[in-house]
Design an enzyme around this catalytic site. Structure first.
Site, short mmCIF file in Angstrom:
data_model
loop_
_atom_site.label_atom_id
_atom_site.label_comp_id
_atom_site.label_asym_id
_atom_site.label_seq_id
_atom_site.Cartn_x
_atom_site.Cartn_y
_atom_site.Cartn_z
N ASN A 65 5.42 2.98 3.13
CA ASN A 65 5.23 2.34 1.83
C ASN A 65 3.78 2.51 1.40
O ASN A 65 2.87 2.46 2.23
CB ASN A 65 5.57 0.85 1.93
CG ASN A 65 5.44 0.15 0.59
OD1 ASN A 65 6.02 0.57 -0.39
ND2 ASN A 65 4.67 -0.92 0.56
N HIS A 67 0.84 0.81 -0.77
CA HIS A 67 0.43 -0.46 -1.37
C HIS A 67 -0.94 -0.28 -2.01
O HIS A 67 -1.83 0.32 -1.40
CB HIS A 67 0.37 -1.57 -0.32
CG HIS A 67 0.06 -2.90 -0.91
ND1 HIS A 67 0.99 -3.63 -1.61
CD2 HIS A 67 -1.08 -3.60 -0.94
CE1 HIS A 67 0.43 -4.74 -2.04
NE2 HIS A 67 -0.84 -4.75 -1.66
N ASP A 94 4.84 -6.08 2.95
CA ASP A 94 3.52 -5.49 3.21
C ASP A 94 2.97 -5.86 4.59
O ASP A 94 1.79 -6.04 4.76
CB ASP A 94 2.52 -5.89 2.11
CG ASP A 94 2.97 -5.45 0.74
OD1 ASP A 94 3.55 -4.36 0.62
OD2 ASP A 94 2.76 -6.22 -0.23
#
Length: 125
Positions: A36, A38, A79
């Site tokens: 991911n 971020h 996260d």
């Protein structure tokens, strides 16, 4: 999503701009193979509601001297996964969320490619 990934033979998954926290079977099937992007230096400014301009607003409001982006393994938390790469940029005194993002965006482009290359090397082992 899992069905499509399996049907097309995906070896890894890249989340960039995805505002959904993955859960369920996909995390088991693709364990340690989902990254991911971020738009901040995790663990700071992560979690629910921390996306896009909200992150940059928070960074500026907190008086941070630097920001950047993080590539991490998606683990089902928001996260919270293992950090692979962080790219840093200074936060300038006159920054707006837009001007800060303009400096972070090129770093995101670099980081996503580097993160995917790191993941590919891990998968090949």
């Amino acid at each position: 999503m899992l069905g499509a990934c399996v049907n097309y033979g995906a070896e890894a998954i890249v989340e960039a701009g995805c505002l959904t926290v993955l859960s369920g079977e996909i995390l088991k099937v693709y364990e340690d193979r989902i990254i991911n992007l971020h738009p901040a230096l995790l663990p700071k400014f992560g979690g629910v509601g921390m996306f896009g301009h909200h992150v940059h607003d928070a960074v500026i409001a907190a008086g941070e001297k630097e920001s950047g982006c993080t590539i991490h393994i998606a683990d089902g938390g928001c996260d919270t996964g293992r950090i692979l790469i962080q790219k840093r940029v200074p936060v300038l005194p006159d920054d707006t969320p837009e001007s800060l993002y303009a400096r972070i965006a090129p770093k995101e482009h670099e980081a996503i490619v580097e993160g995917l290359c790191m993941l590919a090397k891990e998968i090949q082992k």
